[in-house]
Scaffold this motif. Sequence first.
Motif, PDB file in Angstrom:
ATOM      1  N   LEU A 207       1.046  -1.141   0.069  1.00 41.95           N
ATOM      2  CA  LEU A 207      -0.100   0.107   0.010  1.00 41.95           C
ATOM      3  C   LEU A 207       0.898   1.148   0.077  1.00 41.95           C
ATOM      4  CD1 LEU A 207      -3.123   0.936   0.174  1.00 41.95           C
ATOM      5  CD2 LEU A 207      -2.666   0.993   2.630  1.00 41.95           C
ATOM      6  N   ARG A 208       0.649   2.119  -1.130  1.00 44.05           N
ATOM      7  CA  ARG A 208       1.466   3.289  -1.019  1.00 44.05           C
ATOM      8  C   ARG A 208       0.460   4.727  -1.146  1.00 44.05           C
ATOM      9  NH1 ARG A 208       3.389   0.248  -5.387  1.00 44.05           N
ATOM     10  NH2 ARG A 208       5.631  -0.690  -4.896  1.00 44.05           N
ATOM     11  N   PHE A 209       1.141   5.540  -0.896  1.00 41.59           N
ATOM     12  CA  PHE A 209       0.249   6.993  -0.732  1.00 41.59           C
ATOM     13  C   PHE A 209       1.173   8.286  -1.090  1.00 41.59           C
ATOM     14  CE2 PHE A 209       2.346   6.704   3.376  1.00 41.59           C
ATOM     15  CZ  PHE A 209       2.345   8.037   3.648  1.00 41.59           C
TER      16      PHE A 209
ATOM     17  N   GLU B 141      -2.649   3.942  -3.481  1.00 41.80           N
ATOM     18  CA  GLU B 141      -2.664   2.714  -4.507  1.00 41.80           C
ATOM     19  C   GLU B 141      -2.158   1.386  -3.916  1.00 41.80           C
ATOM     20  OE1 GLU B 141       0.329   3.811  -7.632  1.00 41.80           O
ATOM     21  OE2 GLU B 141       1.926   3.070  -6.381  1.00 41.80           O
ATOM     22  N   THR B 142      -2.347   0.444  -4.533  1.00 47.38           N
ATOM     23  CA  THR B 142      -1.777  -0.776  -4.744  1.00 47.38           C
ATOM     24  C   THR B 142      -1.516  -1.118  -6.022  1.00 47.38           C
ATOM     25  OG1 THR B 142      -3.746  -2.165  -4.616  1.00 47.38           O
ATOM     26  CG2 THR B 142      -2.878  -1.631  -2.334  1.00 47.38           C
ATOM     27  N   GLU B 143      -0.678  -2.313  -6.089  1.00 47.94           N
ATOM     28  CA  GLU B 143      -0.769  -2.913  -7.647  1.00 47.94           C
ATOM     29  C   GLU B 143      -1.792  -2.756  -8.487  1.00 47.94           C
ATOM     30  OE1 GLU B 143       1.053  -3.853  -5.122  1.00 47.94           O
ATOM     31  OE2 GLU B 143       3.049  -3.853  -5.429  1.00 47.94           O
TER      32      GLU B 143
ATOM     33  N   LEU C 181       0.091  17.647 -10.441  1.00 49.97           N
ATOM     34  CA  LEU C 181       0.520  17.070  -9.113  1.00 49.97           C
ATOM     35  C   LEU C 181       0.788  15.607  -9.596  1.00 49.97           C
ATOM     36  CD1 LEU C 181      -1.808  18.653  -6.766  1.00 49.97           C
ATOM     37  CD2 LEU C 181       0.583  18.872  -6.734  1.00 49.97           C
ATOM     38  N   PHE C 182       0.061  15.027 -10.341  1.00 49.74           N
ATOM     39  CA  PHE C 182       0.211  13.590 -10.628  1.00 49.74           C
ATOM     40  C   PHE C 182       1.315  13.236 -11.759  1.00 49.74           C
ATOM     41  CE2 PHE C 182      -4.145  12.571  -9.205  1.00 49.74           C
ATOM     42  CZ  PHE C 182      -4.274  11.347  -9.068  1.00 49.74           C
TER      43      PHE C 182
ATOM     44  N   ARG D 229       2.445   9.471 -12.083  1.00 50.69           N
ATOM     45  CA  ARG D 229       1.265   8.509 -12.050  1.00 50.69           C
ATOM     46  C   ARG D 229       0.411   9.250 -13.156  1.00 50.69           C
ATOM     47  NH1 ARG D 229       4.369   5.602  -9.967  1.00 50.69           N
ATOM     48  NH2 ARG D 229       3.844   4.188  -8.230  1.00 50.69           N
ATOM     49  N   ASP D 230      -0.647   8.416 -13.849  1.00 53.46           N
ATOM     50  CA  ASP D 230      -1.492   8.856 -14.864  1.00 53.46           C
ATOM     51  C   ASP D 230      -3.036   8.864 -14.232  1.00 53.46           C
ATOM     52  OD1 ASP D 230      -3.017   9.144 -16.882  1.00 53.46           O
ATOM     53  OD2 ASP D 230      -1.820   8.107 -18.237  1.00 53.46           O
TER      54      ASP D 230
END
Length: 264
Positions: A3-5, A20-22, A40-41, A46-47
């Motif tokens: 789990l990431r953020f 996110e996770t995978e 920011l993305f 990240r998309d």
Amino acid sequence: MTLRFSVLASGSTGNAVYVETEEQRLLIDAGLSGKKMDELFQKINRDPKDLNGILVSHEHSDHIKGVGIFARKHKLPIYANEKTWKAMEGQLGTIATDQKFTFATGEVKAFGNIDVESFGVSHDAAEPMFFTFQHEGRKLVLATDMGYVSDRIKGTIDKADIFIFESNHDMNMLRMGRYPWSVKRRILSDVGHVSNEDAALALSDVIGDNTSRIYLAHLSLDNNMKDLARLSVEQVLKEQGMAIGEQFELYDTDPQNPTALAVV
């Protein structure tokens, strides 16, 4: 799987958090313009088109400014409770029916392999709520826009691995500042915002053995400063017998720049 953020932006001028996770990618609030959200993305590589949805905490503009345009542009579903939908619908522009979903306060909803629990907070909005995110035994808490931190909230967020936690204002800066008394009274009320000292006292009740990081969030542009918030929280936590730098770390958030993607 992990789990990431990233706290994409946090403060009185706009708020957004990415988790996110995978398998799953979620955005919580989009309180900046659609153009700024795209920027920011890009900064976290990240998309937005890969997002599985936007979760909305409440209808204040610093949390929903970009929700409508962002959802339309990237064809994203939006999740909010019924009262928040009614309160914000006129601010979002036209949203297709198949992009509107209800996420009730107090509900646990599975987004793929992320279990998201919503919990109500005391704030001057229709039905404000924030979230915990759980994945494979790890727990991330997002808790801002709270007039006060109730025992019920403490029970929900207790012993998280990561806290993104409101540290809105310094009491002296607010009292001596330029705001009219009516606004000061609202911020200090039980439906306003949590001060640096009150944030630290609440955190001292919920920090657990696995807590590794605390991100101080939603700082007032006029009534707080990063260094002041961090020092105030550090002082109170040390008085409560907690060893910052040994047990856990404190991190800043920013109204314009995202925090580095981090693992919970």
